[in-house]
Enzyme design. Structure first.
Site, PDB file in Angstrom:
ATOM      1  N   ASP A   1       0.796  -1.251   0.068  1.00  0.00           N
ATOM      2  CA  ASP A   1       0.026  -0.236  -0.036  1.00  0.00           C
ATOM      3  C   ASP A   1       1.040   1.247  -0.201  1.00  0.00           C
ATOM      4  OD1 ASP A   1      -1.807   2.279   0.563  1.00  0.00           O
ATOM      5  OD2 ASP A   1      -2.794   0.924   1.955  1.00  0.00           O
TER       6      ASP A   1
ATOM      7  N   ASN B   1       2.645   6.259  -9.888  1.00  0.00           N
ATOM      8  CA  ASN B   1       1.594   6.207 -10.826  1.00  0.00           C
ATOM      9  C   ASN B   1      -0.001   5.820 -10.054  1.00  0.00           C
ATOM     10  OD1 ASN B   1       0.008   5.561 -13.297  1.00  0.00           O
ATOM     11  ND2 ASN B   1       0.072   3.651 -12.284  1.00  0.00           N
TER      12      ASN B   1
ATOM     13  N   ARG C   1       9.465   9.544  -0.736  1.00  0.00           N
ATOM     14  CA  ARG C   1      10.405   9.558   0.254  1.00  0.00           C
ATOM     15  C   ARG C   1      11.196   8.107   0.696  1.00  0.00           C
ATOM     16  NH1 ARG C   1      10.258  12.981   4.604  1.00  0.00           N
ATOM     17  NH2 ARG C   1       8.361  13.775   4.044  1.00  0.00           N
TER      18      ARG C   1
ATOM     19  N   TYR D   1     -10.295  13.646  -6.961  1.00  0.00           N
ATOM     20  CA  TYR D   1      -9.299  13.450  -8.032  1.00  0.00           C
ATOM     21  C   TYR D   1      -8.580  14.509  -8.293  1.00  0.00           C
ATOM     22  CZ  TYR D   1      -7.108  11.022 -11.923  1.00  0.00           C
ATOM     23  OH  TYR D   1      -6.405  10.420 -12.886  1.00  0.00           O
TER      24      TYR D   1
ATOM     25  N   LYS E   1      -4.639  15.684  -7.961  1.00  0.00           N
ATOM     26  CA  LYS E   1      -3.664  15.693  -9.032  1.00  0.00           C
ATOM     27  C   LYS E   1      -3.249  17.061  -9.053  1.00  0.00           C
ATOM     28  CE  LYS E   1      -3.745  11.481 -10.641  1.00  0.00           C
ATOM     29  NZ  LYS E   1      -2.636  10.773 -10.490  1.00  0.00           N
TER      30      LYS E   1
END
Length: 300
Positions: A63, A90, A123, A154, A158
């Site tokens: 995850d 992605n 990170r 969304y 983004k």
């Protein structure tokens, strides 16, 4: 280095690689010679994608919002392939519906996966990219350039990842790490098809200014992003017309608002405008992972 294999000897990491654009990205990078680590939630799908790639690939279920699990995944990738020099952030999910009707937990999960997950990915893998003077590609969207009604979480996420990547680029340029933002319009993925099964979502998208309403094959989209990786581009446009979107982004909210006002008036009372929850199989996997959100396991 072979012209036919421009990424030969490089290790690439792709998140959200179990299906959709991530799976296509993995395939495109392998074809260019890279060893590819596939990360995602759906282990069976990851295994299927990795097994079908024409080159060196391995997969780890994880995850992207789990910091400890991503750190362990980064260590396992390096143990298997060596330090990566390409990372593609992605992983993403989407939920449709009016903001006021959307379950706050669903809205939060979209932002958590898309934005926080990208930061966690950075990170976990930036130490390796600093060693290899590598390249980090953040997959954004047309949604970073202009609003899409019924997709508030969304769009917010983004827009956030676009700015996050731009800040990373400014902070890391002097250390030899390249950072790019990938802009793409609607790709023909399972997530977008799930959205299109809702009549209201489909009609509202149809009223976006052309060509923003069009759906594009995911394979060529992934290939364009992969070429941007080869060039270490600061901005990669999966569809060339998106460059113009940068120029007109200041006027897009007004155009979208007027078109949506008319569309909502037509849809009222005859179409389902309720919230969708997380869409598609990837969304269901993210929902299940979020529900059990304790420090995750990574298979070695």
């Amino acid at each position: 280095m072979s012209h036919d294999l421009p990424l030969l000897g490089r290790t690439a990491v792709v998140t959200g690689a179990a299906r959709g654009l991530g799976a296509h990205m993995a395939r495109s990078l392998v074809r260019r010679g890279a060893d590819v680590a596939l990360l995602g939630l759906e282990e069976d799908e990851l295994e299927r994608v990795a097994a079908g790639l024409p080159g060196h690939a391995a997969h780890w279920p994880v995850d992207v919002t789990d910091e400890d699990a991503m750190d362990r995944a980064a260590a396992l990738v390096q143990r298997r392939f060596g330090p990566p020099s390409i990372v593609v952030a992605n992983a993403g999910v989407v939920a449709g519906g009016p903001f006021l009707d959307t379950d706050p937990a669903v809205w939060r999960r979209v932002v958590e996966v898309n934005l926080i997950g990208s930061a966690v990915t950075a990170r976990a893998f930036l130490p390796a990219l600093l060693d290899t003077r590598g390249y980090f590609l953040q997959v954004a969207s047309l949604a970073a350039l202009g609003p899409a009604p019924m997709l508030s979480a969304y769009c917010a996420s983004k827009s956030g990842v676009e700015t996050f990547a731009q800040v990373l680029r400014a902070e890391l340029a002097h250390r030899g790490v390249g950072v790019g933002v990938g802009y793409l319009s609607w790709a023909d993925t399972e997530m977008v098809r799930a959205s299109d099964r809702r009549a209201a979502m489909r009609e509202l998208r149809a009223h976006l200014p052309w060509p923003a309403s069009k759906t594009y094959d995911a394979g060529p989209v992934a290939d364009r992003l992969a070429r941007g990786i080869e060039r270490r581009s600061a901005a990669v446009y999966a569809q060339p017309w998106l460059r113009a979107g940068q120029v007109v982004r200041a006027v897009l909210p007004g155009i979208v608002t007027e078109g949506s006002r008319r569309a909502f008036l037509r849809l009222a009372g005859r179409a389902d405008l309720t919230a969708t929850g997380l869409l598609g199989a990837g969304g269901r996997a993210a929902e299940a992972s979020g529900a059990r959100r304790s420090p995750g396991d990574v298979c070695g």
